[in-house]
Design an enzyme around this catalytic site. Structure first.
Site, PDB file in Angstrom:
ATOM      1  NE  ARG A  27      44.975 -45.365  -2.693  1.00  0.00           N
ATOM      2  CZ  ARG A  27      45.326 -43.890  -2.601  1.00  0.00           C
ATOM      3  NH1 ARG A  27      45.131 -43.310  -3.810  1.00  0.00           N
ATOM      4  NH2 ARG A  27      45.644 -43.569  -1.408  1.00  0.00           N
TER       5      ARG A  27
ATOM      6  CE1 TYR B 185      47.945 -39.231  -2.743  1.00  0.00           C
ATOM      7  CE2 TYR B 185      48.733 -41.551  -3.343  1.00  0.00           C
ATOM      8  CZ  TYR B 185      47.798 -40.534  -3.196  1.00  0.00           C
ATOM      9  OH  TYR B 185      46.552 -40.634  -3.514  1.00  0.00           O
TER      10      TYR B 185
ATOM     11  CG  ASP C 129      47.323 -43.144  -6.778  1.00  0.00           C
ATOM     12  OD1 ASP C 129      48.062 -43.021  -7.530  1.00  0.00           O
ATOM     13  OD2 ASP C 129      46.574 -42.454  -6.186  1.00  0.00           O
TER      14      ASP C 129
ATOM     15  CG  HIS D 265      49.900 -39.435  -6.085  1.00  0.00           C
ATOM     16  ND1 HIS D 265      50.406 -38.059  -5.562  1.00  0.00           N
ATOM     17  CD2 HIS D 265      48.331 -39.291  -6.135  1.00  0.00           C
ATOM     18  CE1 HIS D 265      49.323 -37.213  -5.127  1.00  0.00           C
ATOM     19  NE2 HIS D 265      48.051 -38.251  -5.768  1.00  0.00           N
TER      20      HIS D 265
ATOM     21  CD  GLU E 100      44.422 -43.963  -8.571  1.00  0.00           C
ATOM     22  OE1 GLU E 100      43.848 -44.797  -7.643  1.00  0.00           O
ATOM     23  OE2 GLU E 100      44.260 -42.649  -8.275  1.00  0.00           O
TER      24      GLU E 100
ATOM     25  CD  GLU F 226      43.752 -38.784  -8.632  1.00  0.00           C
ATOM     26  OE1 GLU F 226      42.860 -40.112  -8.263  1.00  0.00           O
ATOM     27  OE2 GLU F 226      44.584 -38.479  -7.831  1.00  0.00           O
TER      28      GLU F 226
ATOM     29  NE  ARG G 153      41.429 -42.926  -9.837  1.00  0.00           N
ATOM     30  CZ  ARG G 153      40.843 -42.538  -8.944  1.00  0.00           C
ATOM     31  NH1 ARG G 153      39.531 -42.905  -8.992  1.00  0.00           N
ATOM     32  NH2 ARG G 153      41.174 -41.869  -7.945  1.00  0.00           N
TER      33      ARG G 153
ATOM     34  CD  GLU H 140      39.572 -42.409  -4.320  1.00  0.00           C
ATOM     35  OE1 GLU H 140      39.149 -41.473  -5.181  1.00  0.00           O
ATOM     36  OE2 GLU H 140      40.398 -42.555  -3.506  1.00  0.00           O
TER      37      GLU H 140
ATOM     38  CD1 TRP I 220      52.954 -34.832  -2.213  1.00  0.00           C
ATOM     39  CD2 TRP I 220      51.138 -34.406  -3.256  1.00  0.00           C
ATOM     40  NE1 TRP I 220      52.096 -35.238  -1.477  1.00  0.00           N
ATOM     41  CE2 TRP I 220      50.881 -35.167  -1.595  1.00  0.00           C
ATOM     42  CE3 TRP I 220      49.624 -34.084  -3.792  1.00  0.00           C
ATOM     43  CZ2 TRP I 220      49.475 -35.598  -1.177  1.00  0.00           C
ATOM     44  CZ3 TRP I 220      48.702 -34.646  -3.193  1.00  0.00           C
ATOM     45  CH2 TRP I 220      48.759 -35.183  -2.004  1.00  0.00           C
TER      46      TRP I 220
HETATM   47 MG   LIG Z   1      45.392 -41.049  -7.914  1.00  0.00          MG
END
Ligand SMILES: [Mg+2]
Length: 440
Positions: free
Chosen positions: A184, A196, A248, A250, A274, A300, A321, A377, A440
């Site tokens: 990643r 992030y 990602d 985020h 992601e 996630e 995820r 991951e 965030w």
């Molecule tokens: Mg993520």
């Protein structure tokens, strides 16, 4: 009922005693689960911080078996610890540890207030501990109990980050040298400070910080969108076509921005993109999907199958995820995975260092079993964490395997864990440049 169970716990229910049985009989309908030979006689919560905070649940049976669950909810650890201590541990006493499904339903349906990150992490902890006990009772690893492995090792990815593209390329090279076949990649954005996913000081990325309040980061989506496609194209040109690359976003983008990014990244041929946009509104992914063939991953922060129902039914994503700890343990994640298989959605369990080695061990048993596996991951824990959580799983040449120890194969050194007391930490928050709070 609770008082009675606590009393039984306080006096220590004897193995096979009527006392344990009476506690169980007192536990409403759950007590109707017919007697096996074993009973839960203790349930305790352990909080330890060997580099970061982890919450563990220890369940002990009358036969002397010990099962461990992970109850870590990053940034809100003590909420789950207290939920378990006050509301779950007392009602576990006297229950048959073999009746995992009944206990899952008891804690899910029985609570009335369904779902949510705290409740589902607590249920997940109980579920992992009970699968651990069942495996130890049978002398089998969890993967055997749930149907047996369909693969011996699983592809995993880790993170490479750089404040700028040159630093990112160096980090990618170093990560490949460790054997990873999937990486990643996260990059700093010109004009922005800490963001992030990008490590500072060349150390491993750890967002949770100490202090009175959260660190506030500044975010500019337009600057990110201007920079990332070019930076990731440079990474692809650098590594060649075969290395699996992931990225990602985020949850920072609107659906339209997410579609633009996913389309712009098509030449990079990502393994996945992601968390492009928040999924509280699952329909938001329709717009993204209509505009791109870049594979999409999300989930996630999902707690239950209901969080991804539309995403899977409408085939709006490629990878789910969700983790064993985040979504109620192996028991519920199996349901999500089977449902995902209908839409040819593959798994890609969250596995950052905010989850303890207990989750990693259980996840790897799940991963070796699940037919529609995608990737796992993996971020290395600190040596201190590895010492507190001795484990059977291992990494080699970009692949992981869970080991063949009975249960999930992860233990806890309680004496060592006690040397690392809870350490209050805060995850950062993000604001736009005009001060508006952002994701965030
Ligand atoms: Mg993520």
């Amino acid at each position: 009922m609770t008082d009675r169970a606590v009393t039984d716990r306080a006096v220590g229910a004897r193995p096979g005693s009527d006392r344990a049985g009476s506690a169980r009989a007192g536990s409403a309908r759950a007590g109707s689960a017919r007697a096996g030979s074993d009973r839960i006689v203790a349930a305790e919560v352990l909080v330890t911080s060997p580099g970061r905070n982890f919450v563990a649940l220890k369940i002990v049976t009358a036969d002397g078996l010990v099962g461990w669950g992970d109850a870590t909810l990053n940034g809100r650890e003590l909420a789950v610890a207290e939920y378990l201590r006050e509301h779950v541990c007392p009602i576990l006493l006297g229950r048959d540890p073999a009746r995992i499904e009944d206990t899952w339903q008891y804690l899910y349906r029985g609570v009335y207030w369904r779902r949510g990150a705290v409740t589902m992490a607590a249920i997940g902890a109980v579920d992992l501990a009970l699968w651990d006990i069942k495996g130890k009772a049978a002398g089998m690893p969890v993967s055997q109990l749930i149907g047996g492995a369909v693969r011996d090792r699983v592809l995993c990815y880790t993170h490479a980050t750089g404040a700028d593209t040159a630093a990112l390329l160096d980090a990618v090279d170093a990560t490949r040298a460790r054997g990873f076949q999937a990486i990643r990649v996260q990059t700093g954005v010109p004009g922005l400070g800490a963001i992030y996913g990008v490590a500072r000081d060349g150390a491993g990325y750890e967002p949770a910080g100490r202090g009175v309040g959260p660190v506030e980061e500044t975010w500019d989506t337009d600057a990110y969108l201007r920079h990332v496609p070019g930076a990731l194209a440079e990474v692809r040109a650098h590594v060649g076509p075969e290395l699996a690359l992931l990225h990602d976003a985020h949850h920072r983008l609107t659906p339209n921005q997410a579609a633009r990014l996913a389309k712009a990244l098509e030449p990079v041929e990502l393994f996945w993109l992601e968390d492009v946009t928040p999924a509280e509104n699952q329909e938001a992914f329709r717009l993204v999907r209509q505009h791109t063939v870049t594979p999409l991953a999300v989930g996630e922060i999902f707690n239950t199958i209901w969080d991804c129902k539309d995403l899977i039914q409408e085939q709006l994503i490629d990878f789910i995820r969700t983790t064993v700890v985040g979504a109620g343990g192996v028991t519920h994640l199996r349901r999500i995975a089977d449902f995902a298989a209908v839409g040819q959605v593959r798994t890609g369990c969250h596995g950052a260092t905010d989850l303890s080695p207990v989750t990693m061990g259980a996840a790897l048993h799940f991963d070796t079993w699940v037919p529609n596996f995608g990737i796992q991951e993996y971020m290395r824990h600190t040596p201190e964490t590895d010492a507190v959580f001795p484990h059977a799983y291992s990494f080699s040449q970009g692949l992981m395997q869970p080991g063949d120890a009975p249960g999930h194969g992860v233990d806890i050194d309680e004496t060592l864990a006690a040397k690392y007391p809870y350490d209050p930490r805060q995850l950062p928050v993000a604001r736009l440049e005009d001060g508006t709070m952002w994701n965030w």
